[in-house]
Design a protein around this motif. Structure first.
Motif, PDB file in Angstrom:
ATOM      1  N   UNK A 233     -12.684   0.242  -6.121  1.00  0.00           N
ATOM      2  CA  UNK A 233     -12.014   0.853  -4.979  1.00  0.00           C
ATOM      3  C   UNK A 233     -13.026   1.232  -3.926  1.00  0.00           C
ATOM      4  N   UNK A 234     -12.526   1.729  -2.796  1.00  0.00           N
ATOM      5  CA  UNK A 234     -13.445   2.083  -1.710  1.00  0.00           C
ATOM      6  C   UNK A 234     -14.357   3.242  -2.085  1.00  0.00           C
ATOM      7  N   UNK A 235     -15.573   3.189  -1.616  1.00  0.00           N
ATOM      8  CA  UNK A 235     -16.458   4.358  -1.711  1.00  0.00           C
ATOM      9  C   UNK A 235     -15.971   5.364  -0.668  1.00  0.00           C
ATOM     10  N   UNK A 236     -15.857   6.617  -1.109  1.00  0.00           N
ATOM     11  CA  UNK A 236     -15.467   7.681  -0.169  1.00  0.00           C
ATOM     12  C   UNK A 236     -16.510   8.790  -0.258  1.00  0.00           C
ATOM     13  N   UNK A 237     -17.039   9.149   0.881  1.00  0.00           N
ATOM     14  CA  UNK A 237     -18.144  10.103   0.880  1.00  0.00           C
ATOM     15  C   UNK A 237     -17.699  11.508   0.483  1.00  0.00           C
ATOM     16  N   UNK A 253     -13.114   4.364   7.302  1.00  0.00           N
ATOM     17  CA  UNK A 253     -12.399   4.334   6.008  1.00  0.00           C
ATOM     18  C   UNK A 253     -11.341   3.232   5.953  1.00  0.00           C
ATOM     19  N   UNK A 254     -10.668   3.008   7.077  1.00  0.00           N
ATOM     20  CA  UNK A 254      -9.601   1.989   7.092  1.00  0.00           C
ATOM     21  C   UNK A 254     -10.183   0.611   6.805  1.00  0.00           C
ATOM     22  N   UNK A 255     -11.393   0.406   7.298  1.00  0.00           N
ATOM     23  CA  UNK A 255     -12.059  -0.883   7.079  1.00  0.00           C
ATOM     24  C   UNK A 255     -12.439  -1.020   5.591  1.00  0.00           C
ATOM     25  N   UNK A 256     -12.945   0.070   5.013  1.00  0.00           N
ATOM     26  CA  UNK A 256     -13.298   0.026   3.582  1.00  0.00           C
ATOM     27  C   UNK A 256     -12.047  -0.233   2.747  1.00  0.00           C
ATOM     28  N   UNK A 257     -10.945   0.356   3.182  1.00  0.00           N
ATOM     29  CA  UNK A 257      -9.674   0.148   2.481  1.00  0.00           C
ATOM     30  C   UNK A 257      -9.281  -1.333   2.554  1.00  0.00           C
ATOM     31  N   UNK A 258      -9.370  -1.888   3.738  1.00  0.00           N
ATOM     32  CA  UNK A 258      -8.983  -3.282   3.929  1.00  0.00           C
ATOM     33  C   UNK A 258      -9.879  -4.204   3.083  1.00  0.00           C
ATOM     34  N   UNK A 259     -11.160  -3.886   3.045  1.00  0.00           N
ATOM     35  CA  UNK A 259     -12.079  -4.694   2.230  1.00  0.00           C
ATOM     36  C   UNK A 259     -11.718  -4.597   0.752  1.00  0.00           C
ATOM     37  N   UNK A 260     -11.321  -3.391   0.329  1.00  0.00           N
ATOM     38  CA  UNK A 260     -10.957  -3.207  -1.083  1.00  0.00           C
ATOM     39  C   UNK A 260      -9.735  -4.064  -1.425  1.00  0.00           C
ATOM     40  N   UNK A 261      -8.753  -4.102  -0.525  1.00  0.00           N
ATOM     41  CA  UNK A 261      -7.575  -4.955  -0.773  1.00  0.00           C
ATOM     42  C   UNK A 261      -7.994  -6.421  -0.878  1.00  0.00           C
ATOM     43  N   UNK A 278      -5.138  -0.625  -9.608  1.00  0.00           N
ATOM     44  CA  UNK A 278      -5.063  -0.146  -8.227  1.00  0.00           C
ATOM     45  C   UNK A 278      -5.704   1.241  -8.236  1.00  0.00           C
ATOM     46  N   UNK A 279      -6.939   1.330  -7.774  1.00  0.00           N
ATOM     47  CA  UNK A 279      -7.726   2.563  -7.919  1.00  0.00           C
ATOM     48  C   UNK A 279      -7.148   3.717  -7.095  1.00  0.00           C
ATOM     49  N   UNK A 280      -7.291   4.916  -7.646  1.00  0.00           N
ATOM     50  CA  UNK A 280      -6.812   6.116  -6.961  1.00  0.00           C
ATOM     51  C   UNK A 280      -7.471   6.289  -5.590  1.00  0.00           C
ATOM     52  N   UNK A 281      -8.725   5.853  -5.475  1.00  0.00           N
ATOM     53  CA  UNK A 281      -9.432   6.020  -4.201  1.00  0.00           C
ATOM     54  C   UNK A 281      -8.711   5.313  -3.045  1.00  0.00           C
ATOM     55  N   UNK A 282      -7.940   4.278  -3.368  1.00  0.00           N
ATOM     56  CA  UNK A 282      -7.173   3.588  -2.321  1.00  0.00           C
ATOM     57  C   UNK A 282      -6.156   4.538  -1.701  1.00  0.00           C
ATOM     58  N   UNK A 283      -5.565   5.348  -2.571  1.00  0.00           N
ATOM     59  CA  UNK A 283      -4.517   6.272  -2.145  1.00  0.00           C
ATOM     60  C   UNK A 283      -5.100   7.434  -1.325  1.00  0.00           C
ATOM     61  N   UNK A 284      -6.410   7.684  -1.532  1.00  0.00           N
ATOM     62  CA  UNK A 284      -7.052   8.764  -0.773  1.00  0.00           C
ATOM     63  C   UNK A 284      -7.173   8.371   0.699  1.00  0.00           C
ATOM     64  N   UNK A 289      -1.632   3.255  -0.613  1.00  0.00           N
ATOM     65  CA  UNK A 289      -2.749   2.357  -0.938  1.00  0.00           C
ATOM     66  C   UNK A 289      -2.587   1.617  -2.245  1.00  0.00           C
ATOM     67  N   UNK A 290      -2.173   2.328  -3.287  1.00  0.00           N
ATOM     68  CA  UNK A 290      -2.074   1.650  -4.587  1.00  0.00           C
ATOM     69  C   UNK A 290      -0.956   0.612  -4.579  1.00  0.00           C
TER      70      UNK A 290
END
Ligand code: SAM
Ligand code: SF4
Length: 360
Positions: A233-237, A253-261, A278-284, A289-290
């Motif tokens: 999932x996306x890295x979130x700081x 963050x939106x870009x990291x989300x898109x890359x994760x998908x 579907x990692x929880x970090x997506x939903x963050x 997201x999931x």
């Protein structure tokens, strides 16, 4: 160019630069990628989502990964450790709600008291549920002996993310000491595989220093290692971590989300019958997201069934969702959301990795 993406998507195997092209796809090309991944998911693993009740039973950790909010040196964390009864209560919740599997996750400890506790807990879970609950562990790096003991006691899946398959990035996001060593991590994955666990790994997406080509190589690493499951999932700081100082290097963050998908979609095409969470970090980052991940290839969701009062203290990153809810609130909203994706929930089924079974 659409023709070019078509050509890439028609292959079974991608080169690193082809994956980069897919990661960069926009508009119609991006849609084509997602469509292909959805088709493959339906054909090879079906439109079924399996639940893994996630029990984050302790935030006490002996390690200091530079990205993680519950790292040992973060003095702003209230440390907790669920009692065995609280853990068994969460397991009973999973069983009653026909989740069929649980994930036991915590900070990493490797002392004998901890190892012994987990061993006994596994035996208790098996006894309590009459062997009906599948158990995944996510407890970091351990010795072969420990992994073996836990397997004999009842665990059959293990999640250990490689975090980044590029050893230079791995070094940059971990302290420079023998306790945080890329080779050790890799070796643990090899041991888990040798012992016969269903092995899951994954990476963080959008880390500082990470290029698209690194991400492409992460996917090729997973295929080369022949994993059974993936959680990425996306890295979130998190502001209380050393890696936060590089926040200006991060993609939005939106870009990291898109890359994760896109990473999920590409992995589904590369490894057709593995389980992908579907990692929880997506939903963050995105409240849906999931569900979006499920539409493009993921087939596992890990609803958090940790007792609500502890949730706020398992903050790996900022904005971690569902931290003030109890398990039941989460599961009812989740069921409706999954139905909207056109997937069913595989209630009462372990939903083991088809890839693992095929290899056996
Ligand atoms: N301690 C065990 C381990 O490290 O394998 C299990 C728990 S650890 C919190 C689970 C995963 O959380 C890690 O593998 C890491 O990828 C992820 N994680 C930690 N900090 C994160 C962050 N800031 N953003 C996204 N994921 C993070
Ligand atoms: Fe501990 Fe896992 Fe966080 Fe590393 S990622 S600090 S091992 S909980």
């Amino acid at each position: 160019m659409i023709g070019q993406i078509h050509n890439i998507l028609n292959k079974d195997s991608f080169t690193s630069s082809e994956i980069v092209e897919l990661l960069e796809s926009e508009g119609e090309n991006r849609t084509l990628l997602f469509k292909k991944a959805a088709e493959i998911k339906e054909k090879y693993v079906g439109n079924i989502v399996y639940y893994r009740g996630l029990i984050e039973f302790s935030n006490i950790c002996g390690k200091n990964c530079e990205y993680c909010g519950i790292r040992a040196s973060n003095i702003n964390v209230d440390r907790y450790n669920l009692t065995d009864d609280e853990i068994l209560g969460a397991v009973s919740f999973a069983l009653e709600n026909r989740y069929a599997s649980v994930v036991l996750q915590a900070g990493e400890l490797a002392n004998e008291v901890f190892i012994d506790r987990i061993e006994k807990l596994l035996l208790k879970i098996k006894e309590l549920t009459n062997n009906e609950i599948g158990i995944t562990l996510s407890l970091g790096e351990q010795t072969e002996e420990t992994y073996k003991r836990w397997m004999i006691a009842g665990a059959h899946r293990y999640l250990l993310r490689i975090e980044s398959s590029n050893s230079e990035i791995y070094k940059k996001i971990h302290p420079d000491n023998p306790n945080h060593n890329f080779e050790t991590r890799l070796n643990c994955l090899k041991i888990l595989k040798k012992l016969g666990y269903q092995v899951g790994t994954g990476v963080m997406i959008g880390l500082p220093f990470q290029t698209y080509s690194d991400m492409a190589n992460d996917l090729l690493f997973m295929r080369e290692f022949d994993i059974d499951m993936c959680g990425m999932g996306p890295y979130i700081e998190h502001s209380d971590t050393p890696l936060y100082r590089f926040k200006n290097m991060l993609e939005p963050k939106e870009k990291r989300f898109d890359l994760a998908l896109k990473m999920i979609a590409i992995l589904r095409i590369l490894m057709k019958d593995i389980n992908i969470a579907a990692a929880t970090a997506l939903q963050a980052i995105d409240p849906m997201g999931r569900e979006k991940a499920i539409k493009v290839g993921a087939n596992i969701i890990m609803p958090n069934i940790t007792p609500g009062k502890y949730r706020n203290n398992y903050k790996l990153y900022e904005n971690k969702p569902c931290t003030d809810e109890d398990a039941e609130d989460c599961s009812s909203c989740l069921e409706a959301r999954i139905a909207l994706t056109g997937n069913e929930i595989g209630y009462g089924e372990w939903g083991d990795s088809k890839h693992y079974k095929r290899n056996k």
